[in-house]
Design a protein around this motif. Structure first.
Motif, PDB file in Angstrom:
ATOM      1  N   ILE A 136       0.835  -1.205   0.000  1.00 41.23           N
ATOM      2  CA  ILE A 136       0.000   0.000   0.000  1.00 41.23           C
ATOM      3  C   ILE A 136       0.870   1.255   0.000  1.00 41.23           C
ATOM      4  N   SER A 137       2.014   1.181   0.709  1.00 41.41           N
ATOM      5  CA  SER A 137       2.937   2.324   0.708  1.00 41.41           C
ATOM      6  C   SER A 137       3.477   2.583  -0.694  1.00 41.41           C
ATOM      7  N   GLU A 138       3.764   1.510  -1.428  1.00 41.95           N
ATOM      8  CA  GLU A 138       4.244   1.660  -2.799  1.00 41.95           C
ATOM      9  C   GLU A 138       3.169   2.297  -3.677  1.00 41.95           C
ATOM     10  N   ARG A 139       1.927   1.847  -3.491  1.00 46.23           N
ATOM     11  CA  ARG A 139       0.848   2.447  -4.272  1.00 46.23           C
ATOM     12  C   ARG A 139       0.667   3.909  -3.895  1.00 46.23           C
ATOM     13  N   SER A 140       0.772   4.208  -2.617  1.00 42.62           N
ATOM     14  CA  SER A 140       0.616   5.584  -2.146  1.00 42.62           C
ATOM     15  C   SER A 140       1.670   6.489  -2.771  1.00 42.62           C
ATOM     16  N   TYR A 169     -11.178  16.109 -12.477  1.00 46.35           N
ATOM     17  CA  TYR A 169     -11.819  14.960 -11.829  1.00 46.35           C
ATOM     18  C   TYR A 169     -10.780  13.923 -11.402  1.00 46.35           C
ATOM     19  N   ARG A 170      -9.859  13.621 -12.301  1.00 49.06           N
ATOM     20  CA  ARG A 170      -8.848  12.613 -11.970  1.00 49.06           C
ATOM     21  C   ARG A 170      -7.996  13.073 -10.788  1.00 49.06           C
ATOM     22  N   ILE A 171      -7.630  14.346 -10.746  1.00 46.95           N
ATOM     23  CA  ILE A 171      -6.833  14.845  -9.621  1.00 46.95           C
ATOM     24  C   ILE A 171      -7.611  14.714  -8.316  1.00 46.95           C
ATOM     25  N   ARG A 172      -8.893  15.056  -8.329  1.00 49.84           N
ATOM     26  CA  ARG A 172      -9.705  14.933  -7.123  1.00 49.84           C
ATOM     27  C   ARG A 172      -9.807  13.469  -6.687  1.00 49.84           C
ATOM     28  N   MET A 173      -9.949  12.565  -7.643  1.00 49.10           N
ATOM     29  CA  MET A 173     -10.021  11.142  -7.304  1.00 49.10           C
ATOM     30  C   MET A 173      -8.687  10.654  -6.722  1.00 49.10           C
ATOM     31  N   LEU A 174      -7.593  11.136  -7.284  1.00 43.78           N
ATOM     32  CA  LEU A 174      -6.279  10.779  -6.743  1.00 43.78           C
ATOM     33  C   LEU A 174      -6.108  11.335  -5.335  1.00 43.78           C
ATOM     34  N   ASP A 175      -6.577  12.571  -5.123  1.00 37.19           N
ATOM     35  CA  ASP A 175      -6.503  13.168  -3.779  1.00 37.19           C
ATOM     36  C   ASP A 175      -7.273  12.323  -2.775  1.00 37.19           C
ATOM     37  N   ALA A 179      -5.683  10.174   0.441  1.00 35.24           N
ATOM     38  CA  ALA A 179      -6.116  10.370   1.825  1.00 35.24           C
ATOM     39  C   ALA A 179      -6.588   9.064   2.437  1.00 35.24           C
ATOM     40  N   TRP A 180      -7.319   8.282   1.663  1.00 38.75           N
ATOM     41  CA  TRP A 180      -7.826   6.999   2.176  1.00 38.75           C
ATOM     42  C   TRP A 180      -6.691   6.012   2.415  1.00 38.75           C
ATOM     43  N   LEU A 181      -5.737   5.942   1.500  1.00 34.99           N
ATOM     44  CA  LEU A 181      -4.592   5.049   1.687  1.00 34.99           C
ATOM     45  C   LEU A 181      -3.819   5.418   2.949  1.00 34.99           C
ATOM     46  N   ALA A 182      -3.670   6.708   3.195  1.00 35.13           N
ATOM     47  CA  ALA A 182      -2.972   7.154   4.402  1.00 35.13           C
ATOM     48  C   ALA A 182      -3.704   6.681   5.661  1.00 35.13           C
ATOM     49  N   GLU A 183      -5.036   6.737   5.645  1.00 33.59           N
ATOM     50  CA  GLU A 183      -5.820   6.268   6.783  1.00 33.59           C
ATOM     51  C   GLU A 183      -5.633   4.771   7.005  1.00 33.59           C
ATOM     52  N   VAL A 184      -5.661   4.006   5.927  1.00 36.59           N
ATOM     53  CA  VAL A 184      -5.493   2.554   6.038  1.00 36.59           C
ATOM     54  C   VAL A 184      -4.110   2.223   6.588  1.00 36.59           C
TER      55      VAL A 184
END
Length: 202
Positions: A136-140, A169-175, A179-184
């Motif tokens: 997940i860190s690599e994906r982040s 839209y893509r930038i917002r989805m990436l944002d 944020a979600w990956l950081a929470e996980v």
């Protein structure tokens, strides 16, 4: 007479697709051949939302549109038949109606694709929390790099905002994903999210 499909078109055998919609939109501007379509998709940055790395995918899409009466090949010199990418296509009246129907369906509809990342998340317990943290860190990190690249490209854009909505839209989805990956990652590291992987999984 064929009935209307879920997108409202008269071609029930063909479902709306992103690439098909972009092809129809381009042919609304003017008739063109496949090579020009592929070049315009790249020049306009549409290759970030549809896959045209292989021209065969564009040929296949156009063939499906033609089979369903949404586009047609217009008369060309006989030599054009020897070069498929030089065959010029035009949108039909049915294609014009379908283009609007598809746009409406894809804007208002909910996602029905099966993305790979959620599929992998659904079986994350096959690896240990430590391995999951690394992956997940690599994906982040990859997401962060992509966000910066997208923002940089958007900041240099010189066209009207309406032509950049897909980039916003893509930038917002990436944002949101970042944020979600950081929470996980935080929950795994502090023990709020834990599991035991099968012995043979790693």
């Amino acid at each position: 007479m064929a009935g209307a499909d879920e997108a409202g078109t008269r071609t029930p055998s063909l479902r709306p697709s992103g690439l098909g919609l972009i092809v129809l939109a381009m042919l609304l501007e003017e008739p063109m051949h496949v090579y020009r379509m592929q070049k315009l998709i790249r020049d306009r940055g549409k290759d970030k939302v549809v896959n045209v790395r292989q021209r065969t995918s564009l040929h296949q899409t156009i063939a499906r549109l033609a089979d369903n009466g949404l586009v047609e090949q217009i008369e060309q010199p006989e030599t054009a038949d020897n070069y498929p990418e030089r065959r010029v296509y035009a949108i039909t009246d049915e294609g014009r109606r379908a283009a609007v129907d598809w746009l409406s369906a894809l804007i208002t509809g909910t996602p029905d694709e099966f993305p790979r990342f959620p599929a992998a998340l659904s079986v994350l317990t096959m690896v240990s929390p430590e391995t999951a943290t690394r992956l997940i860190s690599e994906r982040s990190a990859a997401i962060d790099a992509e966000r910066e690249a997208q923002r940089s490209q958007l900041s240099r854009a010189t066209v009207d905002r309406v032509y950049l909505l897909e980039d916003e839209y893509r930038i917002r989805m990436l944002d949101a994903e970042a944020a979600w990956l950081a929470e996980v990652l935080t929950d795994i590291r502090n023990g709020a999210l834990q599991w035991t992987a099968p012995p043979a999984a790693e």
